[in-house]
Design an enzyme around this catalytic site. Structure first.
Site, mmCIF file in Angstrom:
data_model
loop_
_atom_site.group_PDB
_atom_site.id
_atom_site.type_symbol
_atom_site.label_atom_id
_atom_site.label_comp_id
_atom_site.label_asym_id
_atom_site.label_seq_id
_atom_site.Cartn_x
_atom_site.Cartn_y
_atom_site.Cartn_z
ATOM 1 N N ASN A 221 9.680 38.777 -51.721
ATOM 2 C CA ASN A 221 8.282 39.159 -51.940
ATOM 3 C C ASN A 221 8.119 40.550 -51.324
ATOM 4 O O ASN A 221 8.059 40.671 -50.105
ATOM 5 C CB ASN A 221 7.367 38.128 -51.264
ATOM 6 C CG ASN A 221 5.912 38.558 -51.281
ATOM 7 O OD1 ASN A 221 5.542 39.492 -52.000
ATOM 8 N ND2 ASN A 221 5.094 37.885 -50.493
ATOM 9 N N LYS B 118 5.636 42.526 -51.498
ATOM 10 C CA LYS B 118 4.264 42.857 -51.071
ATOM 11 C C LYS B 118 3.914 44.282 -51.531
ATOM 12 O O LYS B 118 4.307 44.674 -52.625
ATOM 13 C CB LYS B 118 4.120 42.667 -49.555
ATOM 14 C CG LYS B 118 4.637 41.293 -49.113
ATOM 15 C CD LYS B 118 4.298 40.946 -47.705
ATOM 16 C CE LYS B 118 4.905 39.584 -47.374
ATOM 17 N NZ LYS B 118 4.459 39.058 -46.096
ATOM 18 N N HIS C 160 -0.674 33.276 -52.092
ATOM 19 C CA HIS C 160 -0.105 33.779 -50.832
ATOM 20 C C HIS C 160 -1.212 33.876 -49.781
ATOM 21 O O HIS C 160 -2.349 34.234 -50.097
ATOM 22 C CB HIS C 160 0.558 35.144 -51.051
ATOM 23 C CG HIS C 160 1.397 35.551 -49.886
ATOM 24 N ND1 HIS C 160 0.852 36.068 -48.732
ATOM 25 C CD2 HIS C 160 2.730 35.471 -49.664
ATOM 26 C CE1 HIS C 160 1.824 36.298 -47.862
ATOM 27 N NE2 HIS C 160 2.967 35.937 -48.399
ATOM 28 N N GLU D 108 -1.845 36.016 -47.620
ATOM 29 C CA GLU D 108 -2.480 37.339 -47.495
ATOM 30 C C GLU D 108 -3.584 37.500 -48.531
ATOM 31 O O GLU D 108 -4.585 38.173 -48.292
ATOM 32 C CB GLU D 108 -1.407 38.434 -47.612
ATOM 33 C CG GLU D 108 -0.576 38.503 -46.340
ATOM 34 C CD GLU D 108 0.837 39.015 -46.512
ATOM 35 O OE1 GLU D 108 1.158 39.618 -47.554
ATOM 36 O OE2 GLU D 108 1.643 38.796 -45.583
ATOM 37 N N GLU E 168 4.620 28.445 -46.100
ATOM 38 C CA GLU E 168 4.677 29.640 -45.263
ATOM 39 C C GLU E 168 3.653 29.540 -44.130
ATOM 40 O O GLU E 168 2.466 29.821 -44.347
ATOM 41 C CB GLU E 168 4.365 30.886 -46.095
ATOM 42 C CG GLU E 168 5.340 31.130 -47.229
ATOM 43 C CD GLU E 168 5.354 32.589 -47.648
ATOM 44 O OE1 GLU E 168 6.437 33.169 -47.650
ATOM 45 O OE2 GLU E 168 4.284 33.150 -47.922
ATOM 46 N N GLY F 55 6.003 37.749 -41.050
ATOM 47 C CA GLY F 55 6.134 39.105 -40.522
ATOM 48 C C GLY F 55 6.131 39.202 -39.006
ATOM 49 O O GLY F 55 6.014 40.293 -38.458
ATOM 50 N N SER G 26 9.333 35.014 -41.875
ATOM 51 C CA SER G 26 10.397 35.542 -41.007
ATOM 52 C C SER G 26 11.756 34.925 -41.278
ATOM 53 O O SER G 26 12.580 34.782 -40.373
ATOM 54 C CB SER G 26 10.025 35.405 -39.523
ATOM 55 O OG SER G 26 8.877 36.189 -39.237
HETATM 56 P P1 PGA Z 1 8.196 37.731 -44.105
HETATM 57 O O1 PGA Z 1 7.154 37.428 -45.308
HETATM 58 O O2 PGA Z 1 9.540 37.222 -44.566
HETATM 59 O O3 PGA Z 1 8.153 39.218 -43.942
HETATM 60 O O4 PGA Z 1 7.701 36.986 -42.910
HETATM 61 C C1 PGA Z 1 7.263 36.260 -46.083
HETATM 62 C C2 PGA Z 1 6.108 36.168 -47.038
HETATM 63 O O5 PGA Z 1 4.970 36.493 -46.650
HETATM 64 O O6 PGA Z 1 6.286 35.761 -48.198
#
Ligand code: PGA
Length: 246
Positions: A10, A12, A93, A95, A163, A169, A208
């Protein structure tokens, strides 16, 4: 039940045309691991250029609107993503749930719109740190999953990504026991809704995930792959995650 592992990057809001060579390098890694289904969900501006290639990783979008067209400035429909060459899309997601105020009902509608346009869907769920600390993460995330699950959900077009918001992150991940408990709770919740189809549905872990923890995470019985943010941005970081899946 053996489920083919699915590992999806992903990106982003990252990636310019200058990164197309990185995408091609990831394609070559995908080709070298045919047992694993590998994909990249890219910014919409890169989908067309990235999907104009042979084999390798599939290309997906990161969101779609629930309507096919109309007065929705700045939005993209599932049909537009298909025309650009996407075969998958992420919906729900955290976010977007946070930044765009998307509700479970919006997300179920987006998943149905994606399905109608011919896209496969990764449906994201996950708890906040407050929920985790309160000790009822499995119940909260199971309820969130059932509320966002579209009608007709089936394993040939839908995968789930668990998630934990506090793991995205941050470099922090839940214990392996906590991941195992959550994934098995989510599969049980799915079985209550879609019966035996739940055994076929892939449940990815995200938050992560990287080359240091992917082997342990992928070994958990109900972890069927990963949704990978930061560690998918370069072929060098993504390769060990893909390799850990098979
Ligand atoms: P990350 O993001 O691996 O940077 O923690 C995963 C995601 O939000 O899909």
């Amino acid at each position: 039940m053996s489920r083919r592992k699915l590992v999806v990057g992903n990106w982003k809001m990252n990636g310019m045309r200058a990164h197309l060579a990185e995408i091609e390098a990831i394609d070559r890694i995908a080709d070298a691991h045919p047992a694993v289904e590998v994909g990249l969900c890219l910014p919409a501006t890169l989908v067309m250029a990235a999907s104009d290639k042979q084999g390798g990783a599939f290309i997906g979008g990161q969101d779609c609107h629930m309507n096919a067209n109309g007065a929705h400035t700045g939005c993209l429909s599932a049909q537009m993503l298909v025309e650009a060459g996407a075969t998958w899309v992420i919906v729900g997601h955290s976010e977007r749930r946070q930044d765009q105020g998307e509700t479970d009902a919006h997300i179920a509608a987006k998943a149905l719109a994606a399905r109608a346009a011919g896209l496969k869907v990764i449906l994201c769920v996950g708890e906040s740190l407050d929920v985790r600390d309160a000790g009822n993460a499995e119940a909260v995330v199971s309820a969130q999953l059932l509320a966002s699950l579209p009608d007709g959900a089936a394993a040939d077009w839908l995968a789930i990504a668990y998630e934990p918001i506090w793991a995205i992150g941050t470099g922090r991940i839940p214990t392996m026991e906590a991941v195992a408990m959550m994934h098995s709770a989510l599969r049980a919740a799915l079985a209550g809704r879609i019966g035996a189809e739940a055994d076929k549905m892939r449940i990815l872990y995200g938050g992560s995930m990287n080359g240091d923890n992917a082997t342990e995470l992928m070994a958990i019985a109900d972890v069927d792959g990963g949704l990978v943010g930061g560690a998918s941005l370069t072929a060098a970081k993504f390769e060990p995650v893909i390799a850990a899946a098979g």
